[in-house]
Design an enzyme around this catalytic site. Structure first.
Site, short mmCIF file in Angstrom:
data_model
loop_
_atom_site.label_atom_id
_atom_site.label_comp_id
_atom_site.label_asym_id
_atom_site.label_seq_id
_atom_site.Cartn_x
_atom_site.Cartn_y
_atom_site.Cartn_z
N LEU A 23 0.85 -1.18 0.00
CA LEU A 23 0.00 0.00 0.00
C LEU A 23 0.89 1.24 0.00
O LEU A 23 1.99 1.21 0.59
CB LEU A 23 -0.92 0.00 1.24
CG LEU A 23 -1.96 -1.13 1.23
CD1 LEU A 23 -2.66 -1.24 2.58
CD2 LEU A 23 -2.98 -0.93 0.11
N GLU A 33 -9.28 2.70 8.13
CA GLU A 33 -9.46 2.23 6.76
C GLU A 33 -9.43 0.69 6.73
O GLU A 33 -10.24 0.04 6.06
CB GLU A 33 -8.38 2.85 5.87
CG GLU A 33 -8.04 2.16 4.58
CD GLU A 33 -9.23 1.88 3.68
OE1 GLU A 33 -10.29 2.53 3.81
OE2 GLU A 33 -9.11 0.97 2.84
N1 NAP Z 1 -5.17 0.78 -2.15
C1 NAP Z 1 -5.91 -0.32 -2.30
O1 NAP Z 1 -7.08 -0.34 -1.94
C2 NAP Z 1 -5.29 -1.54 -2.90
C3 NAP Z 1 -6.07 -2.67 -3.17
C4 NAP Z 1 -5.46 -3.77 -3.77
C5 NAP Z 1 -4.12 -3.73 -4.10
N2 NAP Z 1 -3.39 -2.62 -3.80
C6 NAP Z 1 -1.97 -2.52 -4.18
O2 NAP Z 1 -1.90 -2.72 -5.59
C7 NAP Z 1 -0.70 -3.45 -5.91
C8 NAP Z 1 -1.07 -4.76 -6.57
O3 NAP Z 1 -1.90 -4.51 -7.68
P1 NAP Z 1 -1.41 -4.79 -9.19
O4 NAP Z 1 -2.38 -4.13 -10.09
O5 NAP Z 1 0.03 -4.43 -9.31
O6 NAP Z 1 -1.46 -6.37 -9.29
P2 NAP Z 1 -2.64 -7.45 -9.10
O7 NAP Z 1 -3.75 -7.18 -10.03
O8 NAP Z 1 -2.95 -7.63 -7.68
O9 NAP Z 1 -1.85 -8.76 -9.58
C9 NAP Z 1 -1.41 -8.83 -10.90
C10 NAP Z 1 -1.29 -10.30 -11.24
O10 NAP Z 1 -2.51 -10.97 -10.94
C11 NAP Z 1 -2.87 -11.83 -12.00
N3 NAP Z 1 -4.06 -11.28 -12.63
C12 NAP Z 1 -4.57 -10.01 -12.51
N4 NAP Z 1 -5.69 -9.89 -13.23
C13 NAP Z 1 -5.91 -11.10 -13.80
C14 NAP Z 1 -6.92 -11.61 -14.65
N5 NAP Z 1 -7.94 -10.85 -15.08
N6 NAP Z 1 -6.83 -12.89 -15.04
C15 NAP Z 1 -5.82 -13.70 -14.62
N7 NAP Z 1 -4.82 -13.27 -13.81
C16 NAP Z 1 -4.88 -11.99 -13.41
C17 NAP Z 1 -1.68 -11.90 -12.90
O11 NAP Z 1 -0.85 -12.91 -12.34
P3 NAP Z 1 0.15 -13.84 -13.21
O12 NAP Z 1 1.28 -12.95 -13.62
O13 NAP Z 1 0.55 -14.93 -12.28
O14 NAP Z 1 -0.65 -14.33 -14.39
C18 NAP Z 1 -1.05 -10.52 -12.73
O15 NAP Z 1 0.33 -10.48 -13.04
C19 NAP Z 1 0.03 -3.64 -4.58
O16 NAP Z 1 0.93 -2.55 -4.42
C20 NAP Z 1 -1.09 -3.58 -3.55
O17 NAP Z 1 -0.64 -3.18 -2.27
C21 NAP Z 1 -3.96 -1.53 -3.23
#
Ligand code: NAP
Length: 179
Positions: A23, A33
């Site tokens: 985060l 939160e």
């Molecule tokens: N502020 C908030 O409320 C909040 C909420 C959630 C997350 N976050 C932050 O956001 C970051 C993570 O988010 P991100 O966008 O980088 O990654 P993410 O969406 O959590 O993960 C990405 C990975 O998930 C898989 N993936 C995502 N969408 C997919 C789909 N439609 N179908 C199949 N696989 C899918 C893939 O894995 P593979 O590469 O293995 O295929 C992709 O490389 C972190 O920093 C976290 O702390 C913040």
């Protein structure tokens, strides 16, 4: 009738949601939160059922290991690469539609609300999908360094429902209903 899908997210002023796999405000813990997230996602509306959280693989690994899986919720992790669920996750799905299918088949009797909890591409896919969609957006009023962002919320499709104010953040419900 098609199921309502909910998304919950906390965003910085620049729509940043993450930084370096965590985060943006890490290691600061926004306890209100966090409590809001837990209350919203873990409280089913039907006794005896559980809510489902759907998340991308990076979001799964951003949750401290001791808190995985998120308790009292069915945890579905999305990955195209994984062949088995990450340790501790209840289910693995290879795409968003497969996750929704899983909920409507194997999990149909036990699943109550469905919550998309990130990350970026998953929010985008959920927001762009058809059906009743509700976005619960917590606006963090301080900017932190971010490398991951919430896709823009299209305000011609989503209606803003003002809610409450707190010193640190405001809660806004943004909803959309399409047939
Ligand atoms: N502020 C908030 O409320 C909040 C909420 C959630 C997350 N976050 C932050 O956001 C970051 C993570 O988010 P991100 O966008 O980088 O990654 P993410 O969406 O959590 O993960 C990405 C990975 O998930 C898989 N993936 C995502 N969408 C997919 C789909 N439609 N179908 C199949 N696989 C899918 C893939 O894995 P593979 O590469 O293995 O295929 C992709 O490389 C972190 O920093 C976290 O702390 C913040």
């Amino acid at each position: 009738m098609a199921r309502v899908l909910n998304a919950i997210v906390a965003v910085c002023p620049d729509r940043g949601i993450g930084n370096k796999g965590n985060l943006p405000w890490h290691p600061i813990r926004l306890s209100k939160e966090f409590a809001h997230f837990r209350k919203m996602t873990a409280t089913p509306s039907v006794k005896g059922k559980q809510n489902v959280v759907i998340m991308g693989k990076k979001t799964w690994y951003s949750i401290p290991e001791k808190n995985r899986p998120l308790s009292n919720r069915v945890n579905i992790v999305l990955s195209r690469k994984c062949k088995v669920p990450p340790a501790g996750a209840h289910y693995l799905a290879s795409d968003f539609s497969s996750a929704l299918r899983l909920i409507e088949t194997e999990l149909a009797d036990q699943a109550d609300q469905v919550w998309v909890i990130g990350g970026s591409s998953l929010y985008k896919e959920m927001m762009g999908s058809t059906g009743m969609r509700r976005l619960f957006v917590t606006q963090i009023l301080k900017q932190f360094q971010c490398d991951t962002f919430l896709p823009e919320i299209s305000l011609d499709k989503y209606r803003l429902l003002p809610d409450s104010n707190t010193p640190w953040y405001t809660h806004n419900k943004v909803s959309r209903c399409t047939t």
